[in-house]
Design an enzyme around this catalytic site. Sequence first.
Site, PDB file in Angstrom:
ATOM      1  CB  CYS A  54       1.954  -8.166  -1.101  1.00 46.27           C
ATOM      2  SG  CYS A  54       2.581  -6.907  -2.223  1.00 46.27           S
ATOM      3  CB  CYS A  58      -2.322  -1.508  -1.850  1.00 43.73           C
ATOM      4  SG  CYS A  58      -0.903  -1.612  -2.965  1.00 43.73           S
ATOM      5  CB  CYS A  61      -4.349  -4.916  -1.043  1.00 42.19           C
ATOM      6  SG  CYS A  61      -3.922  -6.577  -1.609  1.00 42.19           S
ATOM      7  CB  CYS A  98      -6.171 -12.111 -15.499  1.00 46.04           C
ATOM      8  SG  CYS A  98      -5.159 -10.772 -14.849  1.00 46.04           S
ATOM      9  CB  CYS A 130      -4.131 -10.919 -18.644  1.00 48.65           C
ATOM     10  SG  CYS A 130      -3.886  -9.368 -17.744  1.00 48.65           S
ATOM     11  CB  CYS A 190      -5.360  -4.774 -18.575  1.00 46.97           C
ATOM     12  SG  CYS A 190      -6.693  -4.929 -17.387  1.00 46.97           S
ATOM     13  NE  ARG A 262     -11.739  -7.738 -17.663  1.00 45.68           N
ATOM     14  CZ  ARG A 262     -10.533  -7.463 -18.167  1.00 45.68           C
ATOM     15  NH1 ARG A 262      -9.600  -6.983 -17.397  1.00 45.68           N
ATOM     16  NH2 ARG A 262     -10.276  -7.697 -19.419  1.00 45.68           N
TER      17      ARG A 262
HETATM   18  S1  SF4 Z   1      -2.577  -4.600  -4.414  1.00 44.52           S
HETATM   19 FE1  SF4 Z   1      -2.031  -6.054  -2.759  1.00 44.52          FE
HETATM   20  S2  SF4 Z   1      -0.822  -7.617  -3.785  1.00 44.52           S
HETATM   21 FE2  SF4 Z   1      -0.864  -5.833  -5.175  1.00 44.52          FE
HETATM   22  S3  SF4 Z   1       0.936  -4.621  -4.656  1.00 44.52           S
HETATM   23 FE3  SF4 Z   1      -0.720  -3.812  -3.379  1.00 44.52          FE
HETATM   24  S4  SF4 Z   1      -0.562  -4.964  -1.430  1.00 44.52           S
HETATM   25 FE4  SF4 Z   1       0.611  -6.085  -2.982  1.00 44.52          FE
END
Ligand code: SF4
Length: 362
Positions: A54, A58, A61, A98, A130, A190, A262
């Site tokens: 990705c 974040c 993540c 989901c 979802c 959600c 949840r």
């Molecule tokens: S949570 Fe992870 S997968 Fe989702 S946008 Fe952020 S870096 Fe990308």
Amino acid sequence: MSAIRNDWTREEILEVYNRPLMELLYEAAGVHRMHHDPNTVQVSTLLSIKTGGCPEDCGYCPQAARYHTDIEGNELMSVSQVKAQALRAKASGSSRVCMGAAWRNVKDGPEFDNVLEMVRTINKLDMEVCCTLGMLTENQARRLAEAGLYAYNHNLDTSEDYYKDVISTRAFEDRLETIGNVRKTNVTVCSGGIIGMGEGVEDRAGMLVALSTLSPQPESVPINALVAVPGTPMEEMEPVSIWEMVRMVATTRIVMPETQVRLSAGRTQMSPEGQALCFFAGANSIFAGDKLLTTPNPDVAEDMELFRQLGLQPQKPFVKKAQPRTVEAAESELEPLGEKPRWSRPGHTIPRNQEARAGKKQ
Ligand code: SF4
């Protein structure tokens, strides 16, 4: 019935969150019983249909390409693979699938067309579908709705203030805009967040202000406890205590009485007794399956044993809202518009994200 309020303030929510625990639990359990069957818990299966790689940053993540984690990425799953997994989930008691893709935003094209086909396929299995695919335009939301999508997940993650310490590749307002686009359709919303990312209780309250003042409030709010994955900027965060989780669940229940709350990531760190307390405090949904996208989750058999001990029943699909109709691709009245929206890219510096990117923490 306690009324739904869309005017909660941070101070009011903090007052609820900080009450003596027995008082907080008593009130939350009462609100829960007024709006829900306390012995029924909705069970969702989370399926990572496209893992890793990705472009976002974040801080929590392991799927962000820029961090040095052990995640094995994969391309988009096929419709038949997804169908097989959905059938397994249904057989083990899930009412909802989901599907998560590690994308910044949805792009019109063959991959999105495949996701639409996955939505049609699962809806035809009479399960709630979802998706969590990143940012989304109104037309894309309409196409998902037309395919039979039941819910769209788009977490706010934390308060608007603390968001800037977690993510620099998009802004809080982008999240609200996507939720607004979903709200223009019949798809339910959600949206929740994560605790244990170094935020203060004011930020937890701030996130609940942002969610509870949406009108209507989200139909479903996942509360995650951070799973600190090695290689991510938050690898050294201390796990949240069960008491923080119980307080967060109870407060969410009180400020959003009709929402399904949840209990999401972090359940492996909780004892059965801790989870039971969360159900008592108003949690009425869990993710099932031994993995939550990429992080561990309790085994389905363990969950079913816990349900047996507590006398809980899995919720049937479409109890809260009727099953959407699926329009086949050949009969669709909606065209891909090939839009390229300018989602924001603040690009400010978050030191721990940069250190993790450079691999300095390894
Ligand atoms: S949570 Fe992870 S997968 Fe989702 S946008 Fe952020 S870096 Fe990308």
